[in-house]
Enzyme design. Structure first.
Site, PDB file in Angstrom:
ATOM      1  N   GLU A  87       7.058  -0.821   5.845  1.00 18.74           N
ATOM      2  CA  GLU A  87       5.596  -0.768   6.002  1.00 18.74           C
ATOM      3  C   GLU A  87       4.850  -0.890   4.672  1.00 18.74           C
ATOM      4  OE1 GLU A  87       3.942  -0.778   8.826  1.00 18.74           O
ATOM      5  OE2 GLU A  87       5.702  -0.618  10.112  1.00 18.74           O
TER       6      GLU A  87
ATOM      7  N   GLU B 299       0.843  -1.204   0.000  1.00 20.29           N
ATOM      8  CA  GLU B 299       0.000   0.000   0.000  1.00 20.29           C
ATOM      9  C   GLU B 299       0.873   1.247   0.000  1.00 20.29           C
ATOM     10  OE1 GLU B 299      -3.295  -0.493   3.095  1.00 20.29           O
ATOM     11  OE2 GLU B 299      -2.161  -2.342   3.294  1.00 20.29           O
TER      12      GLU B 299
END
Ligand SMILES: *[C@@H]1O[C@H](CO)[C@@H](O)[C@H](O)[C@H]1NC(C)=O
Length: 339
Positions: free
Chosen positions: A322, A314
């Site tokens: 992350e 994402e």
């Protein structure tokens, strides 16, 4: 490396580690912090194609929940952390939350977990978790969904102070009063069938101390035990982490509670040679075929249920690792074969 050849290497390695047992189910977290992700309908189709039987969503989402109707995928749904004070203080808000976000969908979708707060303990929102759980419980009870829907919250490793060796573990001082209230609430709901969700990432432990933690112990299974605890040997760090939660629960009145893996995963990039598609594939395949569906050294008969983190890389997540936990790129290109 081509994803097919990565997959063959993983299969061979896993066969060496232990004969592969196909688990009854794997969950995959579906986060939506990306600007260019596929439509929920396409995502649900990919879950079905790849036999991911459970989906965890972090907040209510009407589009995703519509797409899940009648598809046979079990759902874990989260509340927004910001909603916790209202859900805790206002029973009517809890009733509205349930009638908006669960009731319209439950005629043809199995809602299996309601996750009340994600990693808010320890923290300032932690005190709202137990009362919010109880208000949601009272809202759900009359509609008779409790035989299938477990109300829980998700806590990170930092909820533990001591976690090593697993039997010595206990909750951190900063988490203790919130965890005690949560355990009491879990005990009071669902007749002892309650669970605590924990987010456990051997990757982060390994990344913080690569000289003392062996890569095999963190990533899959080491031949030498990573820790010997009484008469139990731990060859996989994820097992030690989960048993640390069982031990902490036991010490605080939660010995009948189960543990479910809310998130676990290994990034495929963002931190040099310890974050590669190969290591990510190894870890997630190991979880899928070995960890989930079997017990832990301390609780060999409690079959672990859980969710791999996560479906997509994402691009609106913080940079670095992350953004690199996904099984797929945003355009549904596999990062490696996991289907
Ligand atoms: C469930 O509810 C939806 C929306 O109201 C409806 O379209 C669907 O036919 C219902 N399904 C079943 C199995 O009752």
């Amino acid at each position: 490396m081509e994803s097919v050849s990565i997959f063959c290497m993983i299969l061979c390695t896993l066969i060496c580690i232990q004969q592969i047992r196909r688990t009854t189910s794997i969950g995959v977290c579906y986060g939506t912090e990306g600007t260019n992700l596929p439509s929920p309908t396409e995502v649900v189709a990919q879950y079905k194609k790849c036999n991911y039987q459970k989906m965890r969503i972090f907040k209510p989402d009407a589009q995703i929940q519509e797409a899940l109707r009648g598809q046979g995928i079990n759902v874990a749904i989260g509340t927004l952390d910001d909603d916790l004070p209202t859900l805790a203080n206002n029973p009517a808000a809890a009733t509205t939350w349930v009638s908006t976000n669960i009731v319209p969908y439950m005629n043809n979708t199995l809602y299996e977990y309601l996750v009340v707060g994600n990693e808010v303990v320890p923290g300032s929102l932690g005190k709202y978790v137990a009362p919010a759980m109880l208000n949601l419980y009272k809202a759900i009870k009359p509609i008779g969904a409790l035989s299938q829907l477990k109300i829980t919250t998700t806590v990170p490793m930092s909820a533990l102070g001591i976690s090593f060796p697993p039997s010595a573990s206990n909750f951190a001082d900063a988490a203790m009063s919130d965890m005690t209230a949560i355990i009491q609430a879990l005990n009071n709901m669902q007749n002892g069938d309650s669970i605590l969700m924990v987010n456990a990432y051997p990757y982060f432990a390994y990344a913080s101390d690569t000289s003392h933690i062996s890569k095999e112990y963190a990533n899959t299974k080491s031949s030498a035990p990573g820790v010997v605890d009484g008469n139990l040997e731990y060859h996989s760090l994820i097992h030690a982490m989960l048993d640390a939660f069982y031990a902490a629960l036991e010490k605080n009145g939660g010995s009948s509670l189960g543990v479910v893996v809310g998130e676990t995963g290994w990034p495929s990039g963002g931190n040099g040679e310890i974050t590669t598609p190969y290591l990510s594939a190894m870890y997630n395949s190991f979880c899928r075929y070995y960890i989930l569906g079997s017990g832990t050294p301390m609780r060999p008969n409690k079959k672990l249920d859980g969710f791999v983190f996560e479906m997509f890389n994402e691009n609106e997540k913080p940079g670095g690792v992350e953004q690199n936990f996904g099984l797929y790129q945003a355009n549904m290109t596999p990062v490696y074969a996991f289907c």
